[in-house]
Design a protein around this motif. Sequence first.
Motif, PDB file in Angstrom:
ATOM      1  N   ASP A 170      -9.780   2.741   5.377  1.00  0.00           N
ATOM      2  CA  ASP A 170      -9.780   2.886   6.825  1.00  0.00           C
ATOM      3  C   ASP A 170      -8.354   2.729   7.337  1.00  0.00           C
ATOM      4  O   ASP A 170      -7.811   1.628   7.358  1.00  0.00           O
ATOM      5  N   ARG A 171      -7.764   3.822   7.761  1.00  0.00           N
ATOM      6  CA  ARG A 171      -6.379   3.811   8.243  1.00  0.00           C
ATOM      7  C   ARG A 171      -6.289   3.593   9.755  1.00  0.00           C
ATOM      8  O   ARG A 171      -5.208   3.630  10.325  1.00  0.00           O
ATOM      9  N   ASN A 172      -7.432   3.390  10.408  1.00  0.00           N
ATOM     10  CA  ASN A 172      -7.450   3.252  11.859  1.00  0.00           C
ATOM     11  C   ASN A 172      -7.992   1.910  12.328  1.00  0.00           C
ATOM     12  O   ASN A 172      -8.303   1.761  13.505  1.00  0.00           O
ATOM     13  N   ASN A 173      -8.096   0.939  11.435  1.00  0.00           N
ATOM     14  CA  ASN A 173      -8.628  -0.364  11.806  1.00  0.00           C
ATOM     15  C   ASN A 173      -7.534  -1.160  12.518  1.00  0.00           C
ATOM     16  O   ASN A 173      -6.579  -1.622  11.892  1.00  0.00           O
ATOM     17  N   VAL A 202       5.110  -5.184   6.603  1.00  0.00           N
ATOM     18  CA  VAL A 202       4.824  -4.487   5.341  1.00  0.00           C
ATOM     19  C   VAL A 202       3.885  -3.317   5.598  1.00  0.00           C
ATOM     20  O   VAL A 202       2.860  -3.465   6.251  1.00  0.00           O
ATOM     21  N   ARG A 203       4.242  -2.156   5.102  1.00  0.00           N
ATOM     22  CA  ARG A 203       3.398  -0.977   5.264  1.00  0.00           C
ATOM     23  C   ARG A 203       2.975  -0.372   3.925  1.00  0.00           C
ATOM     24  O   ARG A 203       2.124   0.513   3.875  1.00  0.00           O
ATOM     25  N   SER A 204       3.580  -0.829   2.837  1.00  0.00           N
ATOM     26  CA  SER A 204       3.190  -0.316   1.523  1.00  0.00           C
ATOM     27  C   SER A 204       3.537  -1.343   0.451  1.00  0.00           C
ATOM     28  O   SER A 204       4.350  -2.240   0.667  1.00  0.00           O
ATOM     29  N   TYR A 205       2.867  -1.194  -0.682  1.00  0.00           N
ATOM     30  CA  TYR A 205       3.127  -2.038  -1.851  1.00  0.00           C
ATOM     31  C   TYR A 205       3.467  -1.132  -3.028  1.00  0.00           C
ATOM     32  O   TYR A 205       2.844  -0.086  -3.208  1.00  0.00           O
ATOM     33  N   SER A 254       1.251  -8.406  -2.173  1.00  0.00           N
ATOM     34  CA  SER A 254       0.818  -7.289  -3.023  1.00  0.00           C
ATOM     35  C   SER A 254      -0.184  -7.754  -4.067  1.00  0.00           C
ATOM     36  O   SER A 254      -1.110  -7.020  -4.425  1.00  0.00           O
ATOM     37  N   GLY A 255      -0.030  -8.976  -4.541  1.00  0.00           N
ATOM     38  CA  GLY A 255      -0.985  -9.536  -5.491  1.00  0.00           C
ATOM     39  C   GLY A 255      -2.351  -9.748  -4.857  1.00  0.00           C
ATOM     40  O   GLY A 255      -3.383  -9.433  -5.453  1.00  0.00           O
ATOM     41  N   PHE A 300       5.503   3.633 -11.510  1.00  0.00           N
ATOM     42  CA  PHE A 300       5.148   2.759 -10.405  1.00  0.00           C
ATOM     43  C   PHE A 300       3.969   3.363  -9.650  1.00  0.00           C
ATOM     44  O   PHE A 300       3.838   4.584  -9.576  1.00  0.00           O
ATOM     45  N   VAL A 301       3.140   2.499  -9.100  1.00  0.00           N
ATOM     46  CA  VAL A 301       2.054   2.930  -8.221  1.00  0.00           C
ATOM     47  C   VAL A 301       2.408   2.483  -6.815  1.00  0.00           C
ATOM     48  O   VAL A 301       2.735   1.318  -6.587  1.00  0.00           O
ATOM     49  N   LEU A 302       2.373   3.399  -5.880  1.00  0.00           N
ATOM     50  CA  LEU A 302       2.654   3.119  -4.472  1.00  0.00           C
ATOM     51  C   LEU A 302       1.340   3.186  -3.695  1.00  0.00           C
ATOM     52  O   LEU A 302       0.643   4.200  -3.723  1.00  0.00           O
ATOM     53  N   LEU A 303       0.987   2.079  -3.037  1.00  0.00           N
ATOM     54  CA  LEU A 303      -0.239   2.000  -2.241  1.00  0.00           C
ATOM     55  C   LEU A 303       0.099   1.675  -0.796  1.00  0.00           C
ATOM     56  O   LEU A 303       0.970   0.856  -0.532  1.00  0.00           O
ATOM     57  N   SER A 304      -0.618   2.275   0.105  1.00  0.00           N
ATOM     58  CA  SER A 304      -0.438   1.981   1.519  1.00  0.00           C
ATOM     59  C   SER A 304      -1.103   0.656   1.854  1.00  0.00           C
ATOM     60  O   SER A 304      -2.275   0.446   1.563  1.00  0.00           O
TER      61      SER A 304
END
Length: 107
Positions: free
Chosen positions: A41-44, A54-57, A75-76, A12-16
Motif C-alpha cells: 500500500d503506497r497510499n497509507n 527514510v524512503r528506501s532500504y 531496515s532490519g 543488492f536489493v532495493l525496497l521502498s
Amino acid sequence: CVLLENEQHDMFVLLSAAAKPVVAGAGAKGERFPATDLIFDRNNREWLANLGQVRSYIYPVHSSCTFLFTRTFASGLYLLLLRLLTQNYAVAFGMIDTCVSDTTLLD
C-alpha cells in the motif's frame, strides 16, 4: 523491489520503505490469494507520516545469494516484518538477534 549489481558483481536489493506491506486479501472474504502473498500500500497516510526521512532500504545480497544483510535497525525491522507477514517464521526467528539497538527508541 529492484535487484542491483555493481561493477564488482556485488548484488543488492532495493525496497521502498514508503510502501506498507499488507497480506493480500486480509479482511476481504472470498479472496483467492494465498495467505503468504503481500501487496504494498503506497497510499497509507499513517504509514508515510511515520517514516521520517527514510524512503528506501538497500540490502546487500550475500555472495551465496541465499540471504540479505541489513545495514540499519529500521531496515532490519522492515525485513523482519516481511518475513513474519509471509509466514516465514524460521527465517524471522533467526533474524531477531540482528534487530537490536543500543539507544533509546523514541515514540
